[in-house]
Design a protein around this motif. Structure first.
Motif, PDB file in Angstrom:
ATOM      1  N   GLU A 140       0.858  -1.173   0.053  1.00 31.42           N
ATOM      2  CA  GLU A 140      -0.037  -0.123  -0.046  1.00 31.42           C
ATOM      3  C   GLU A 140       0.980   1.203  -0.098  1.00 31.42           C
ATOM      4  OE1 GLU A 140      -3.641   2.117   2.636  1.00 31.42           O
ATOM      5  OE2 GLU A 140      -2.898   0.271   3.272  1.00 31.42           O
ATOM      6  N   VAL A 141       1.077   1.891  -1.265  1.00 33.29           N
ATOM      7  CA  VAL A 141       1.992   2.830  -1.190  1.00 33.29           C
ATOM      8  C   VAL A 141       1.452   4.167  -0.641  1.00 33.29           C
ATOM      9  CG1 VAL A 141       3.182   4.323  -3.138  1.00 33.29           C
ATOM     10  CG2 VAL A 141       3.068   2.062  -3.354  1.00 33.29           C
ATOM     11  N   GLY A 142       2.311   4.679   0.280  1.00 33.25           N
ATOM     12  CA  GLY A 142       1.789   6.046   0.615  1.00 33.25           C
ATOM     13  C   GLY A 142       2.352   7.198  -0.110  1.00 33.25           C
TER      14      GLY A 142
ATOM     15  N   SER B 187       5.503   7.735  -3.508  1.00 31.53           N
ATOM     16  CA  SER B 187       6.498   7.428  -4.427  1.00 31.53           C
ATOM     17  C   SER B 187       7.039   8.278  -5.399  1.00 31.53           C
ATOM     18  CB  SER B 187       5.543   6.092  -5.260  1.00 31.53           C
ATOM     19  OG  SER B 187       4.767   6.819  -6.277  1.00 31.53           O
ATOM     20  N   HIS B 188       8.225   7.900  -6.041  1.00 31.86           N
ATOM     21  CA  HIS B 188       8.843   8.584  -6.957  1.00 31.86           C
ATOM     22  C   HIS B 188       9.423   7.699  -7.879  1.00 31.86           C
ATOM     23  CE1 HIS B 188      11.555  11.867  -8.626  1.00 31.86           C
ATOM     24  NE2 HIS B 188      12.534  10.663  -8.270  1.00 31.86           N
ATOM     25  N   GLU B 189       9.034   8.035  -9.180  1.00 29.30           N
ATOM     26  CA  GLU B 189       9.650   7.211 -10.275  1.00 29.30           C
ATOM     27  C   GLU B 189      10.763   7.820 -10.963  1.00 29.30           C
ATOM     28  OE1 GLU B 189      10.252   5.693 -14.087  1.00 29.30           O
ATOM     29  OE2 GLU B 189       9.292   7.502 -13.891  1.00 29.30           O
ATOM     30  N   GLN B 190      11.951   7.120 -11.121  1.00 26.77           N
ATOM     31  CA  GLN B 190      12.888   7.848 -11.876  1.00 26.77           C
ATOM     32  C   GLN B 190      13.667   6.611 -12.737  1.00 26.77           C
ATOM     33  OE1 GLN B 190      14.766  10.488  -9.548  1.00 26.77           O
ATOM     34  NE2 GLN B 190      16.225  11.224 -11.180  1.00 26.77           N
ATOM     35  N   ASP B 191      13.906   6.806 -13.996  1.00 28.47           N
ATOM     36  CA  ASP B 191      14.473   5.717 -14.954  1.00 28.47           C
ATOM     37  C   ASP B 191      13.771   4.425 -14.779  1.00 28.47           C
ATOM     38  OD1 ASP B 191      16.471   7.734 -15.405  1.00 28.47           O
ATOM     39  OD2 ASP B 191      17.798   6.919 -14.137  1.00 28.47           O
ATOM     40  N   GLY B 192      12.380   4.552 -14.527  1.00 29.47           N
ATOM     41  CA  GLY B 192      11.907   3.083 -14.653  1.00 29.47           C
ATOM     42  C   GLY B 192      11.658   2.601 -13.237  1.00 29.47           C
ATOM     43  N   VAL B 193      12.229   3.198 -12.228  1.00 28.74           N
ATOM     44  CA  VAL B 193      12.279   2.454 -10.898  1.00 28.74           C
ATOM     45  C   VAL B 193      11.567   3.018 -10.201  1.00 28.74           C
ATOM     46  CG1 VAL B 193      13.720   1.669  -8.931  1.00 28.74           C
ATOM     47  CG2 VAL B 193      14.631   1.536 -11.228  1.00 28.74           C
ATOM     48  N   ILE B 194      10.657   2.725  -9.235  1.00 28.52           N
ATOM     49  CA  ILE B 194       9.687   3.255  -8.383  1.00 28.52           C
ATOM     50  C   ILE B 194      10.352   3.051  -7.055  1.00 28.52           C
ATOM     51  CG2 ILE B 194       7.434   3.428  -7.101  1.00 28.52           C
ATOM     52  CD1 ILE B 194       7.016   3.250 -10.089  1.00 28.52           C
ATOM     53  N   TYR B 195      10.568   4.399  -6.257  1.00 33.75           N
ATOM     54  CA  TYR B 195      11.076   4.421  -5.102  1.00 33.75           C
ATOM     55  C   TYR B 195       9.792   4.898  -4.195  1.00 33.75           C
ATOM     56  CZ  TYR B 195      15.381   4.354  -7.323  1.00 33.75           C
ATOM     57  OH  TYR B 195      16.692   4.071  -8.190  1.00 33.75           O
ATOM     58  N   PHE B 196       9.541   4.112  -2.807  1.00 32.65           N
ATOM     59  CA  PHE B 196       8.429   4.513  -2.372  1.00 32.65           C
ATOM     60  C   PHE B 196       8.562   4.163  -0.799  1.00 32.65           C
ATOM     61  CE2 PHE B 196       8.465  -0.132  -2.926  1.00 32.65           C
ATOM     62  CZ  PHE B 196       7.548  -0.662  -1.879  1.00 32.65           C
ATOM     63  N   VAL B 197       7.398   4.732  -0.170  1.00 31.40           N
ATOM     64  CA  VAL B 197       7.349   4.560   1.149  1.00 31.40           C
ATOM     65  C   VAL B 197       6.018   3.843   1.482  1.00 31.40           C
ATOM     66  CG1 VAL B 197       7.147   5.716   3.418  1.00 31.40           C
ATOM     67  CG2 VAL B 197       8.638   6.274   1.975  1.00 31.40           C
ATOM     68  N   GLU B 198       5.694   2.973   2.267  1.00 23.88           N
ATOM     69  CA  GLU B 198       4.255   2.350   2.418  1.00 23.88           C
ATOM     70  C   GLU B 198       3.694   3.394   3.437  1.00 23.88           C
ATOM     71  OE1 GLU B 198       2.796  -0.246   1.350  1.00 23.88           O
ATOM     72  OE2 GLU B 198       4.416  -1.753   0.785  1.00 23.88           O
ATOM     73  N   GLU B 199       2.631   3.350   3.186  1.00 22.18           N
ATOM     74  CA  GLU B 199       1.342   4.123   3.906  1.00 22.18           C
ATOM     75  C   GLU B 199       1.707   4.009   5.328  1.00 22.18           C
ATOM     76  OE1 GLU B 199      -1.255   6.952   4.781  1.00 22.18           O
ATOM     77  OE2 GLU B 199      -0.583   6.447   2.489  1.00 22.18           O
ATOM     78  N   ARG B 200       1.838   2.857   5.964  1.00 21.35           N
ATOM     79  CA  ARG B 200       1.985   2.568   7.352  1.00 21.35           C
ATOM     80  C   ARG B 200       3.182   3.221   7.854  1.00 21.35           C
ATOM     81  NH1 ARG B 200       2.974  -2.522   5.204  1.00 21.35           N
ATOM     82  NH2 ARG B 200       5.058  -3.198   5.447  1.00 21.35           N
ATOM     83  N   ASP B 201       4.132   3.687   6.799  1.00 24.35           N
ATOM     84  CA  ASP B 201       5.571   4.023   7.479  1.00 24.35           C
ATOM     85  C   ASP B 201       5.664   5.736   7.306  1.00 24.35           C
ATOM     86  OD1 ASP B 201       6.552   1.856   8.321  1.00 24.35           O
ATOM     87  OD2 ASP B 201       7.513   1.308   6.407  1.00 24.35           O
ATOM     88  N   THR B 202       4.429   6.375   6.923  1.00 18.63           N
ATOM     89  CA  THR B 202       4.468   7.860   6.691  1.00 18.63           C
ATOM     90  C   THR B 202       4.656   8.409   7.822  1.00 18.63           C
ATOM     91  OG1 THR B 202       2.001   7.949   6.332  1.00 18.63           O
ATOM     92  CG2 THR B 202       3.469   7.764   4.303  1.00 18.63           C
TER      93      THR B 202
END
Length: 95
Positions: free
Chosen positions: A52-54, A56-71
């Motif tokens: 459950e993505v809280g 995210s940031h996409e760069q060069d086809g890779v998604i960097y993210f933080v889960e909703e529960r960690d925001t």
């Protein structure tokens, strides 16, 4: 909250985690360690698919993210990821 990565940080993640387009990199909360924004907790990183993505940031086809529960950890801060030559790894700033 936003996630920003420098070019050097992106290069490090790609090399160390063998990232390719379509991969996901999660920034997550760890109990222990030190952090300038949350006492007793620190930031970890892992290559894994989101539940459950809280944020995210996409760069060069890779998604960097933080889960909703960690925001909660970021407490209205943005995450800025750079590369630290001394430690040969990522460095994290909270802005």
């Amino acid at each position: 909250m936003n996630i920003t990565l420098t070019d050097k940080a992106l290069e490090w993640f790609k090399d160390e985690m063998l990232l390719k387009k379509g991969d996901f990199v999660r920034f997550y909360v760890r109990y222990g360690g030190s952090s300038p924004i949350q006492e007793g907790f620190s930031l970890g990183v892992n290559k894994e698919e989101p539940m459950e993505v809280g944020v995210s940031h996409e760069q060069d086809g890779v998604i960097y993210f933080v889960e909703e529960r960690d925001t909660w950890y970021f407490d209205k801060y943005d995450l800025f990821v750079d590369y630290d030559e001394k430690t040969d790894g990522p460095s994290y700033e909270y802005k």
